[in-house]
Write an enzyme that holds these catalytic residues in place. Sequence first.
Site, mmCIF file in Angstrom:
data_model
loop_
_atom_site.group_PDB
_atom_site.id
_atom_site.type_symbol
_atom_site.label_atom_id
_atom_site.label_comp_id
_atom_site.label_asym_id
_atom_site.label_seq_id
_atom_site.Cartn_x
_atom_site.Cartn_y
_atom_site.Cartn_z
ATOM 1 N N HIS A 31 0.845 -1.214 0.000
ATOM 2 C CA HIS A 31 0.000 0.000 0.000
ATOM 3 C C HIS A 31 0.878 1.261 0.000
ATOM 4 O O HIS A 31 0.735 2.137 -0.852
ATOM 5 C CB HIS A 31 -0.911 -0.037 1.239
ATOM 6 C CG HIS A 31 -1.752 1.194 1.439
ATOM 7 N ND1 HIS A 31 -3.118 1.191 1.341
ATOM 8 C CD2 HIS A 31 -1.426 2.473 1.737
ATOM 9 C CE1 HIS A 31 -3.596 2.398 1.554
ATOM 10 N NE2 HIS A 31 -2.585 3.199 1.811
ATOM 11 N N GLU A 32 1.806 1.323 0.930
ATOM 12 C CA GLU A 32 2.623 2.541 1.043
ATOM 13 C C GLU A 32 3.517 2.725 -0.185
ATOM 14 O O GLU A 32 3.770 3.854 -0.610
ATOM 15 C CB GLU A 32 3.476 2.511 2.319
ATOM 16 C CG GLU A 32 2.692 2.344 3.626
ATOM 17 C CD GLU A 32 1.499 3.266 3.780
ATOM 18 O OE1 GLU A 32 1.492 4.366 3.189
ATOM 19 O OE2 GLU A 32 0.538 2.872 4.476
HETATM 20 N N1 BES Z 1 -1.567 7.959 4.172
HETATM 21 C C1 BES Z 1 -1.939 6.966 5.096
HETATM 22 C C2 BES Z 1 -1.555 7.271 6.504
HETATM 23 C C3 BES Z 1 -2.439 8.283 7.172
HETATM 24 C C4 BES Z 1 -3.683 7.919 7.613
HETATM 25 C C5 BES Z 1 -2.015 9.555 7.385
HETATM 26 C C6 BES Z 1 -4.485 8.847 8.218
HETATM 27 C C7 BES Z 1 -2.804 10.478 7.986
HETATM 28 C C8 BES Z 1 -4.054 10.134 8.409
HETATM 29 C C9 BES Z 1 -1.291 5.625 4.727
HETATM 30 O O1 BES Z 1 -0.968 5.475 3.393
HETATM 31 C C10 BES Z 1 -2.289 4.575 5.024
HETATM 32 O O2 BES Z 1 -3.285 4.528 4.376
HETATM 33 N N2 BES Z 1 -2.035 3.751 6.034
HETATM 34 C C11 BES Z 1 -2.953 2.729 6.438
HETATM 35 C C12 BES Z 1 -2.387 1.370 6.191
HETATM 36 C C13 BES Z 1 -2.919 0.706 4.976
HETATM 37 C C14 BES Z 1 -2.424 -0.701 4.848
HETATM 38 C C15 BES Z 1 -4.420 0.744 4.843
HETATM 39 C C16 BES Z 1 -3.181 2.885 7.915
HETATM 40 O O3 BES Z 1 -2.478 3.650 8.544
HETATM 41 O O4 BES Z 1 -4.074 2.222 8.425
HETATM 42 ZN ZN ZN Z 2 -2.559 5.148 2.172
#
Ligand code: BES
Ligand code: ZN
EC number: 3.4.11.-
Length: 894
Positions: free
Chosen positions: A316-317
């Site tokens: 994902h990242e």
């Molecule tokens: N961009 C997000 C992280 C994020 C989430 C930043 C909320 C600020 C606010 C990152 O790419 C993401 O989506 N992370 C997920 C993990 C993914 C496997 C669904 C998470 O943190 O749950």
């Molecule tokens: Zn994300």
Amino acid sequence: MAEQQQSVEEFKGRPRLPRFALPRRYDLTIALDLVRSTFSGAVEIAINVVSSTRFLVLNAADLSVDHQSVWFRSQESDRQETKRPSEIVEIDADEILVFGFDDLLPIGEGVLGIRFTGTLNDQMKGFYRSTYEYNGEKRNMAVTQFEPADARRCFPCWDEPALKATFKIALEVPSDLIALSNMPVVNEKADGPIKTVSFQESPIMSTYLVAIVVGLFDYVEAPLPDGIKVRVYTQVGRSNQGKFALDVAVKALELYIKYFSVPYPLPKLDMVAIPDFAAGAMENYGLVTYREIALLYDELHSSASVKQSVAITVTHELAHQWFGNLVTMEWWTDLWLNEGFATWMSYLATDSLFPEWSIWTQFHGQTTSGLRLDALAESHPIEVDVNHANEINEIFDSISYSKGASVIQMLQSYLGASSFQKALALYIKRYAYSNAKTEDLWAVLEEESGEPVKNMMSSWTKQKGYPAVYVKIKRHELEMNQSQFLSDGTLGDGQWIVPLTLCFGSYDVQKKLLLKTKVDKLDIMELLGLQEGKAGLSEESSQENAAHNWIKFNVNQTGFYRVHYDNELAARLKFAIDANQLTGTDRFGILEDSFALCVACKQTLSSLLSVLSAYREETDHIVLSHIVKVSYKIVNLVADATPELSDDIKLFFINLLQFPSEKLGWDARKGESHLDIMLRGELLAALAQFGHEKTINEAIRRFHIFLNDRITSVLPPDTRKAAYVAVMKSVSISNKSAYESLLEIYRQTDESEEKVRILSCLTSCPDPDIILESLNFLLSSEVRNQDAVYGLGVSREGHETAWRWFKENWDLIEKTWPSGFLLSSFIVAIVTQFGTAEKAAEVEEFFVSRSKPAFARTLNQSLERVRINARWIEYTRKEASLGEVMKELAGRGT
Ligand code: BES
Ligand code: ZN
């Protein structure tokens, strides 16, 4: 020329920064004091004054800006003197900083200089402190988390995704530490205990992707074919646990480079495990940060589900490195372009890396969570208005992620994989180092496929909700009627262009069509190219015949809609399930739609149970795992609606789950599938939860062996949770030993995974006193703030206790988790357990004086869920023959 601003007042209360000066390059130096948890910085920002103004307006928050230090120098050849602002105003509510100059600033290039200081906070956002132990001593580490809008808490900046610039960063840190940022180090100069680390200048990028990490780490490293180095940083001594993620990262990068036909844009990629982390992971450009549990994998001590979630998180990242970082959404309204796509692509990549996991079957879990949230009147469109920075955090929800990913999946199946990929590659090339809106993506897809993508997709992204398609059969005619599905049983007035798929009696006979109007009809004979009388498609067909004439809509569940069949078609599908003619995915879909209709009181619980009883010999992971999830909800429903049937409903599910559970047993088998490994733990936990004696006794037996000697073979990570749940069932304030043993394991282990597992079991106990003790434990210094939310899945018996505890501790909770999704998770967990209108009113009353824009939407959604529960409970209470049906079905199951 733009209108000139007269006073600072004009900048207040606006959602976005004025556009008369734009940043081009940040030259940022930060000196860190990790002992005092403070930092001081200096930034020089090369800007472009694009329209006539005497003001510069940028973001800053929680920083002390040294007013004396501020200067501006035009780079235009005839105007190079340095100016000082005559007025500096910090507007806290809008997190902006306004510099007013006496004269108009010359149009063209200039440099703005600012010095400032700040504190490393403990809130896991902006520039914050995380802690770890090294040689038995507690140490601080400095970490940034800027998305969505917290770069402004580290340095003054134009903190919006569209205002891209380059970043040249230098850090002054203790000489013995590792300092990381987005780019590789170009120069490191030590001066006694302090060193200055300078990083290469970045390509242009958004502020929310800038990152800094300073601490002590070990790492593992692997090269990409073109020499780009990929590293995984962990706490000292644990770099082995980074190997799995490293391997996934290298393979995923290779895959994305091919898929997008665009190289990885930076010279290196670092991934770091951070001990205190609010989200699961963050895609900072070239420096991706993770929770430990989302990055670390240990062959012996990690479960299959953690392994899978590491793969999903890393892929994902890394998808974001293109989708999000290289091409960025224009504004948070289009956040779904980032998150929906990265979510969808993580399945694509994981499937390619681990085909044996059949990961797409679990994608339906995404779709389901999107469908559930979007069935609320308090949902929101995928493209959502955002008017203030404090509203952004809340839209990192199942609409942006799960519905976003699902409508992409729906579109991809409609257009075909190859045309879809070509369009994406074109989109990435066209908007690289720039920003895009949803419509830009549709335009590219339309160009590539020749299909009217924008028209169809706008119906999914610009309005909230989704349709249920009601299907009726009358002789050869199928009638399809769409109306918006809402869990409160009302019919919304939305209408969609629905890419329908259906198959007839076999997967070989499939049909695609677009439902563009509210109602449409299909002649089956015509479709099959048959003449009347040949295919036995009449209503009068015998039951056996009908079994072969089943019609399944939403083939493979790739559409974001629900299907409600008339009785005839539903009966045929039930035969098809019995005759094992449907895929696991389609069996899952039928069950999930049935369940949703039941929650909305469009179908009785008796008839849902009758559907469920068709799954007696089920062995598929995705179906059983879903039955387990649904069973918890139904058991709770029955306990509220008709408590006298509580034992019967548990028995019903025990009967249903025992067969597959016994097939799998407790012990892993050599060569068994990833899905079976995960399923075993889920089934055992459910059986323990429902009081299945044999399971509980075996769990206790294994638990005691495990306690005396932590032999993981008797209780491997995959079944450990089931055992913990089982032992917690009999814990009470006078019989605490198992509880205390769990706390002891919690204290001894240094694995985040094990700690989280224990937290998630403590409150599953029926004893309210133990629950209260466990809840208080969550707020103690022994539980990291990032982990408290894992402990909120309180047993039914503890709901009132949890609510009282929540009210009493609200001030502390709000102070500790002041914004963002962790606070929202508290609200969801505590509020949605209820199921009466009175409770909804009580909760509402409590929040009258406490609600905040940061969680207003979440609170309303939770309240709506309580009222939906209440209605469902009332409806079920009136179901006269429920008891008989339950007993009859339970009897038949065994
Ligand atoms: N961009 C997000 C992280 C994020 C989430 C930043 C909320 C600020 C606010 C990152 O790419 C993401 O989506 N992370 C997920 C993990 C993914 C496997 C669904 C998470 O943190 O749950
Ligand atoms: Zn994300």
